[in-house]
Design a protein around this motif. Structure first.
Motif, PDB file in Angstrom:
ATOM      1  N   ASP A 167      -1.615  -6.277   2.109  1.00 45.95           N
ATOM      2  CA  ASP A 167      -2.491  -6.448   0.955  1.00 45.95           C
ATOM      3  C   ASP A 167      -3.264  -5.184   0.616  1.00 45.95           C
ATOM      4  O   ASP A 167      -3.605  -4.951  -0.548  1.00 45.95           O
ATOM      5  CB  ASP A 167      -3.489  -7.589   1.201  1.00 45.95           C
ATOM      6  N   THR A 168      -3.562  -4.371   1.624  1.00 46.81           N
ATOM      7  CA  THR A 168      -4.281  -3.124   1.344  1.00 46.81           C
ATOM      8  C   THR A 168      -3.394  -2.110   0.644  1.00 46.81           C
ATOM      9  O   THR A 168      -3.886  -1.121   0.100  1.00 46.81           O
ATOM     10  CB  THR A 168      -4.809  -2.500   2.655  1.00 46.81           C
ATOM     11  N   SER A 169      -2.087  -2.350   0.649  1.00 47.79           N
ATOM     12  CA  SER A 169      -1.140  -1.392   0.095  1.00 47.79           C
ATOM     13  C   SER A 169      -0.664  -1.752  -1.306  1.00 47.79           C
ATOM     14  O   SER A 169      -0.382  -0.872  -2.114  1.00 47.79           O
ATOM     15  CB  SER A 169       0.079  -1.274   1.020  1.00 47.79           C
ATOM     16  N   PHE A 170      -0.540  -3.045  -1.604  1.00 44.05           N
ATOM     17  CA  PHE A 170       0.061  -3.468  -2.863  1.00 44.05           C
ATOM     18  C   PHE A 170      -0.611  -2.871  -4.103  1.00 44.05           C
ATOM     19  O   PHE A 170       0.081  -2.385  -5.006  1.00 44.05           O
ATOM     20  CB  PHE A 170       0.091  -4.988  -2.962  1.00 44.05           C
ATOM     21  N   PRO A 171      -1.954  -2.891  -4.209  1.00 42.53           N
ATOM     22  CA  PRO A 171      -2.550  -2.341  -5.431  1.00 42.53           C
ATOM     23  C   PRO A 171      -2.235  -0.862  -5.633  1.00 42.53           C
ATOM     24  O   PRO A 171      -2.146  -0.390  -6.773  1.00 42.53           O
ATOM     25  CB  PRO A 171      -4.062  -2.554  -5.205  1.00 42.53           C
ATOM     26  N   ASP A 172      -2.040  -0.152  -4.548  1.00 43.65           N
ATOM     27  CA  ASP A 172      -1.845   1.292  -4.613  1.00 43.65           C
ATOM     28  C   ASP A 172      -0.430   1.681  -5.014  1.00 43.65           C
ATOM     29  O   ASP A 172      -0.201   2.773  -5.546  1.00 43.65           O
ATOM     30  CB  ASP A 172      -2.192   1.908  -3.247  1.00 43.65           C
ATOM     31  N   ILE A 173       0.541   0.804  -4.768  1.00 41.90           N
ATOM     32  CA  ILE A 173       1.931   1.212  -4.964  1.00 41.90           C
ATOM     33  C   ILE A 173       2.568   0.689  -6.253  1.00 41.90           C
ATOM     34  O   ILE A 173       3.676   1.096  -6.596  1.00 41.90           O
ATOM     35  CB  ILE A 173       2.807   0.811  -3.756  1.00 41.90           C
ATOM     36  N   ILE A 287      11.357   1.407  -0.175  1.00 37.96           N
ATOM     37  CA  ILE A 287      11.077   0.779   1.119  1.00 37.96           C
ATOM     38  C   ILE A 287       9.669   1.175   1.538  1.00 37.96           C
ATOM     39  O   ILE A 287       9.378   2.370   1.723  1.00 37.96           O
ATOM     40  CB  ILE A 287      12.075   1.222   2.200  1.00 37.96           C
ATOM     41  N   MET A 288       8.792   0.187   1.679  1.00 39.74           N
ATOM     42  CA  MET A 288       7.451   0.449   2.206  1.00 39.74           C
ATOM     43  C   MET A 288       7.367  -0.169   3.594  1.00 39.74           C
ATOM     44  O   MET A 288       7.667  -1.346   3.778  1.00 39.74           O
ATOM     45  CB  MET A 288       6.368  -0.137   1.314  1.00 39.74           C
ATOM     46  N   ASP A 289       6.998   0.649   4.563  1.00 38.08           N
ATOM     47  CA  ASP A 289       6.916   0.122   5.925  1.00 38.08           C
ATOM     48  C   ASP A 289       5.925   0.944   6.731  1.00 38.08           C
ATOM     49  O   ASP A 289       5.389   1.959   6.266  1.00 38.08           O
ATOM     50  CB  ASP A 289       8.300   0.116   6.585  1.00 38.08           C
ATOM     51  N   THR A 290       5.703   0.469   7.957  1.00 37.66           N
ATOM     52  CA  THR A 290       4.730   1.079   8.861  1.00 37.66           C
ATOM     53  C   THR A 290       5.495   1.869   9.921  1.00 37.66           C
ATOM     54  O   THR A 290       5.911   1.303  10.924  1.00 37.66           O
ATOM     55  CB  THR A 290       3.876  -0.014   9.525  1.00 37.66           C
ATOM     56  N   PHE A 291       5.673   3.151   9.690  1.00 42.12           N
ATOM     57  CA  PHE A 291       6.418   4.010  10.608  1.00 42.12           C
ATOM     58  C   PHE A 291       5.435   4.668  11.581  1.00 42.12           C
ATOM     59  O   PHE A 291       4.521   5.377  11.166  1.00 42.12           O
ATOM     60  CB  PHE A 291       7.172   5.093   9.826  1.00 42.12           C
ATOM     61  N   TRP A 292       5.658   4.448  12.863  1.00 46.94           N
ATOM     62  CA  TRP A 292       4.676   4.967  13.816  1.00 46.94           C
ATOM     63  C   TRP A 292       4.665   6.487  13.855  1.00 46.94           C
ATOM     64  O   TRP A 292       3.643   7.109  14.199  1.00 46.94           O
ATOM     65  CB  TRP A 292       4.885   4.364  15.204  1.00 46.94           C
ATOM     66  N   ASP A 293       5.782   7.126  13.474  1.00 45.60           N
ATOM     67  CA  ASP A 293       5.847   8.583  13.547  1.00 45.60           C
ATOM     68  C   ASP A 293       5.198   9.268  12.347  1.00 45.60           C
ATOM     69  O   ASP A 293       5.074  10.491  12.334  1.00 45.60           O
ATOM     70  CB  ASP A 293       7.300   9.039  13.661  1.00 45.60           C
ATOM     71  N   ARG A 294       4.758   8.526  11.337  1.00 45.47           N
ATOM     72  CA  ARG A 294       4.184   9.125  10.138  1.00 45.47           C
ATOM     73  C   ARG A 294       2.688   8.842  10.025  1.00 45.47           C
ATOM     74  O   ARG A 294       2.106   8.977   8.944  1.00 45.47           O
ATOM     75  CB  ARG A 294       4.907   8.643   8.885  1.00 45.47           C
ATOM     76  N   GLN A 295       2.060   8.467  11.139  1.00 43.74           N
ATOM     77  CA  GLN A 295       0.639   8.130  11.104  1.00 43.74           C
ATOM     78  C   GLN A 295      -0.242   9.352  11.299  1.00 43.74           C
ATOM     79  O   GLN A 295       0.047  10.211  12.127  1.00 43.74           O
ATOM     80  CB  GLN A 295       0.315   7.080  12.171  1.00 43.74           C
ATOM     81  N   ARG A 296      -1.326   9.400  10.536  1.00 45.46           N
ATOM     82  CA  ARG A 296      -2.273  10.509  10.653  1.00 45.46           C
ATOM     83  C   ARG A 296      -3.086  10.403  11.943  1.00 45.46           C
ATOM     84  O   ARG A 296      -3.433  11.408  12.555  1.00 45.46           O
ATOM     85  CB  ARG A 296      -3.216  10.522   9.450  1.00 45.46           C
ATOM     86  N   TYR A 297      -3.382   9.159  12.362  1.00 41.14           N
ATOM     87  CA  TYR A 297      -4.270   8.962  13.503  1.00 41.14           C
ATOM     88  C   TYR A 297      -3.538   8.242  14.639  1.00 41.14           C
ATOM     89  O   TYR A 297      -2.719   7.343  14.390  1.00 41.14           O
ATOM     90  CB  TYR A 297      -5.499   8.154  13.100  1.00 41.14           C
ATOM     91  N   ASP A 298      -3.864   8.624  15.864  1.00 44.57           N
ATOM     92  CA  ASP A 298      -3.243   8.008  17.031  1.00 44.57           C
ATOM     93  C   ASP A 298      -3.526   6.510  17.111  1.00 44.57           C
ATOM     94  O   ASP A 298      -2.700   5.746  17.626  1.00 44.57           O
ATOM     95  CB  ASP A 298      -3.741   8.677  18.316  1.00 44.57           C
ATOM     96  N   ILE A 299      -4.697   6.081  16.626  1.00 46.02           N
ATOM     97  CA  ILE A 299      -5.034   4.655  16.710  1.00 46.02           C
ATOM     98  C   ILE A 299      -4.014   3.821  15.955  1.00 46.02           C
ATOM     99  O   ILE A 299      -3.606   2.746  16.406  1.00 46.02           O
ATOM    100  CB  ILE A 299      -6.476   4.399  16.192  1.00 46.02           C
ATOM    101  N   ALA A 300      -3.553   4.311  14.800  1.00 48.00           N
ATOM    102  CA  ALA A 300      -2.549   3.577  14.020  1.00 48.00           C
ATOM    103  C   ALA A 300      -1.203   3.589  14.735  1.00 48.00           C
ATOM    104  O   ALA A 300      -0.527   2.549  14.820  1.00 48.00           O
ATOM    105  CB  ALA A 300      -2.416   4.181  12.626  1.00 48.00           C
ATOM    106  N   ALA A 301      -0.808   4.745  15.244  1.00 49.16           N
ATOM    107  CA  ALA A 301       0.463   4.828  15.973  1.00 49.16           C
ATOM    108  C   ALA A 301       0.440   3.915  17.192  1.00 49.16           C
ATOM    109  O   ALA A 301       1.439   3.242  17.498  1.00 49.16           O
ATOM    110  CB  ALA A 301       0.729   6.270  16.391  1.00 49.16           C
ATOM    111  N   HIS A 349       0.844   2.585   5.825  1.00 43.75           N
ATOM    112  CA  HIS A 349       2.169   2.480   5.230  1.00 43.75           C
ATOM    113  C   HIS A 349       2.665   3.803   4.666  1.00 43.75           C
ATOM    114  O   HIS A 349       1.874   4.674   4.286  1.00 43.75           O
ATOM    115  CB  HIS A 349       2.161   1.450   4.093  1.00 43.75           C
ATOM    116  N   SER A 350       3.978   3.901   4.599  1.00 48.75           N
ATOM    117  CA  SER A 350       4.652   4.994   3.897  1.00 48.75           C
ATOM    118  C   SER A 350       5.659   4.373   2.934  1.00 48.75           C
ATOM    119  O   SER A 350       6.135   3.249   3.145  1.00 48.75           O
ATOM    120  CB  SER A 350       5.377   5.918   4.876  1.00 48.75           C
ATOM    121  N   LEU A 351       5.979   5.121   1.887  1.00 50.73           N
ATOM    122  CA  LEU A 351       6.890   4.642   0.857  1.00 50.73           C
ATOM    123  C   LEU A 351       8.056   5.612   0.726  1.00 50.73           C
ATOM    124  O   LEU A 351       7.868   6.792   0.442  1.00 50.73           O
ATOM    125  CB  LEU A 351       6.157   4.530  -0.480  1.00 50.73           C
ATOM    126  N   LEU A 352       9.267   5.091   0.978  1.00 48.00           N
ATOM    127  CA  LEU A 352      10.482   5.881   0.864  1.00 48.00           C
ATOM    128  C   LEU A 352      11.217   5.468  -0.408  1.00 48.00           C
ATOM    129  O   LEU A 352      11.467   4.281  -0.622  1.00 48.00           O
ATOM    130  CB  LEU A 352      11.391   5.652   2.073  1.00 48.00           C
TER     131      LEU A 352
END
Length: 359
Positions: A167-173, A287-301, A349-352
Motif C-alpha cells: 500500500d505504501t507503494s501503489f500511489p507512487d507507481i 514487475i514491482m517487488d522487494t529485492f533484498w539486494d537493492r535495499q538502501r538500508y541493512d534493516i530492510a535487507a 520496493h523496486s520497479l523493473l
C-alpha cells in the motif's frame, strides 16, 4: 550482487559469541517481548514518562503477578527493550519501537500468527521443498489455495503484512504504470484487487484484466464492485502453476506486484514466457517487488532475507525473496529485455520495466 556484511568489521570473539547466544535464544526473546507488548507491560512503563516502575508497583495494579513480571521483564532487559535504573524498569528505545512502530508490530504479528508454529518444520520443508509447516494453519497444497480461508488471527496478520508493504507503494507507481498510456492492463496475481481498484480509479478509460486463482478473484470482484469500478474489469481464473494455461492476449501493460516471489525459478520462467506472449507488439511488463539486494538500508535487507523461510515452510516450499538479477535473468530467457529500474519505492520496493527483446 553487491558485497554484503551485516556484522561489524572488527568483532571480537567474545562479542561474536554473545551474538550467537542471541540467535540460540531468539524464539524465547521473541515470545517474551511480544507478551510484554500484547499484555500491556510496555505501555504501562511508557505511561510513566520515563520514570519507570518497580516490580512491586507493577504487581500492585493486579494485572500481573510478580513472577510473571520478573520472567518477562528480565528477558526484555536482556534484549534491550527495557533497562533497570535504581530498581525501576524503564522502557528503552527498542521498547518504544515495539510499542509504536507499525512495521515492527506487523512483522511481530505475522511471524507469530502465520509462521511461528509452522517454522518448527522448516528443516523438513527445506529438505523436501514443500510447505510442510502449513498444516499448522490448514490442509492445502500451498498457502495461496487457502488464503481466503485462513483461520484468525493468521488471516488478519497475513493481509496486514502483505498490504502494509504494497500500500505504501501503489500511489507512487501509478504514473509509471500509465506512462505509456495503456488501454488494456493485466494484473497478474490480483489478490484482493487493491492495485486494480487503484488503477481503475486513477485512469477512467483503462480496461483491467485480473488474473488469479478463482477464490481470490471472487474477493477481488467484490472489492471492485464496492468501489464502483467493476464494469471495466474482466476476471480470468488461472492456476499459474499450470504451464499449459495461456494468459489473455494483446495486453498493452502487464503488472505483477509482490507476485513472482511466490514461485520457484522454473515456475517464474514459465510465467514470464506466457506474459511475454500475452503482450501487444509495443506492450510492456512491469514487475514491482522487494529485492533484498537493492535495499538502501541493512534493516530492510534483513527483514526481506528473513521472510524467505516463510515461503519455504508456509507458502510454497520452493520460493523466496529473490535478488533482482534472478528476475532479470529469467525475463531475458523468456524473450524480454530490461528497459529501466527504479528503486526506493514505498518501504523497500523496486520497479523493473521490460519489453519484448528487439523492440
Amino acid at each position: 550482487m553487491l558485497d554484503k556484511k551485516f556484522s561489524p568489521e572488527r568483532q571480537s570473539a567474545f562479542a561474536a559469541r554473545f551474538e550467537a547466544q542471541k540467535i540460540a535464544f531468539g524464539p524465547v526473546v521473541f515470545q517474551c517481548v511480544r507478551y510484554a507488548w500484547k499484555r500491556g507491560m510496555l505501555q504501562a512503563l511508557s505511561d510513566t514518562g520515563g520514570t519507570g516502575l518497580t516490580i512491586a508497583e507493577l504487581a500492585a495494579t493486579g494485572r500481573w503477578t510478580e513472577y510473571v513480571l520478573k520472567v518477562v521483564l528480565e528477558t526484555c532487559l536482556s534484549a534491550g527493550v527495557v533497562y533497570l535504573s535504581a530498581g525501576r524498569y524503564v522502557i528503552d528505545k527498542t521498547g518504544y519501537c515495539v510499542l509504536t512502530d507499525a512495521i515492527t508490530q506487523i512483522n511481530l504479528d505475522f511471524n507469530h500468527d502465520v509462521c511461528y508454529e509452522g517454522l518448527f518444520r522448516l528443516d523438513e520443508s527445506l529438505d523436501q521443498e514443500k510447505p510442510l509447516g502449513l498444516t499448522a494453519l490448514g490442509d492445502w497444497p500451498t498457502l495461496y489455495q487457502g488464503l481466503s480461508q485462513l483461520p484468525e488471527p493468521a488471516k488478519t496478520s497475513w493481509f496486514a503484512f502483505d498490504h502494509h508493504y504494497s500500500d505504501t507503494s501503489f500511489p507512487d507507481i501509478l504514473p509509471d504504470v500509465f506512462a505509456t498510456a495503456p488501454r488494456r492492463l493485466m494484473d497478474i496475481g490480483a489478490n484482493t484487487g487493491k492495485f486494480s481498484c487503484a488503477a481503475l480509479a486513477y485512469n477512467p478509460s483503462v480496461e483491467m484484466h485480473l488474473v488469479d486463482l478463482p477464490k481470490q478473484l471472487t474477493v477481488a470482484e467484490e472489492n471492485l464492485r464496492k468501489a464502483g469500478v467493476v464494469e471495466r474489469a474482466h476476471f480470468h481464473p488461472v492456476d499459474l502453476l499450470d504451464a499449459e494455461m495461456a494468459l489473455p492476449a494483446n495486453m498493452d501493460m502487464i503488472w505483477m506486484s509482490q507476485f513472482l516471489s511466490c514461485f520457484s525459478e522454473p515456475a517464474i520462467a514459465s510465467i514470464l514466457q506466457r506474459a511475454a506472449a500475452a503482450l501487444s507488439p509495443q506492450g510492456q511488463l512491469l514487475i514491482m517487488d522487494t529485492f533484498w539486494d537493492r535495499q538502501r538500508y541493512d534493516i530492510a535487507a534483513f527483514c526481506l532475507i528473513n521472510t524467505s523461510p516463510y515461503f519455504t515452510s508456509m507458502a510454497s516450499g520452493n520460493s523466496k525473496i529473490y535478488e533482482s538479477n534472478d528476475y532479470i535473468r529469467l525475463a531475458e530467457a523468456a524473450g524480454l529485455q530490461l528497459l529501466t529500474t527504479r528503486d526506493d519505492i514505498g518501504y523497500c520496493h523496486s520497479l523493473l520495466r521490460f519489453t519484448r527483446a528487439g523492440q
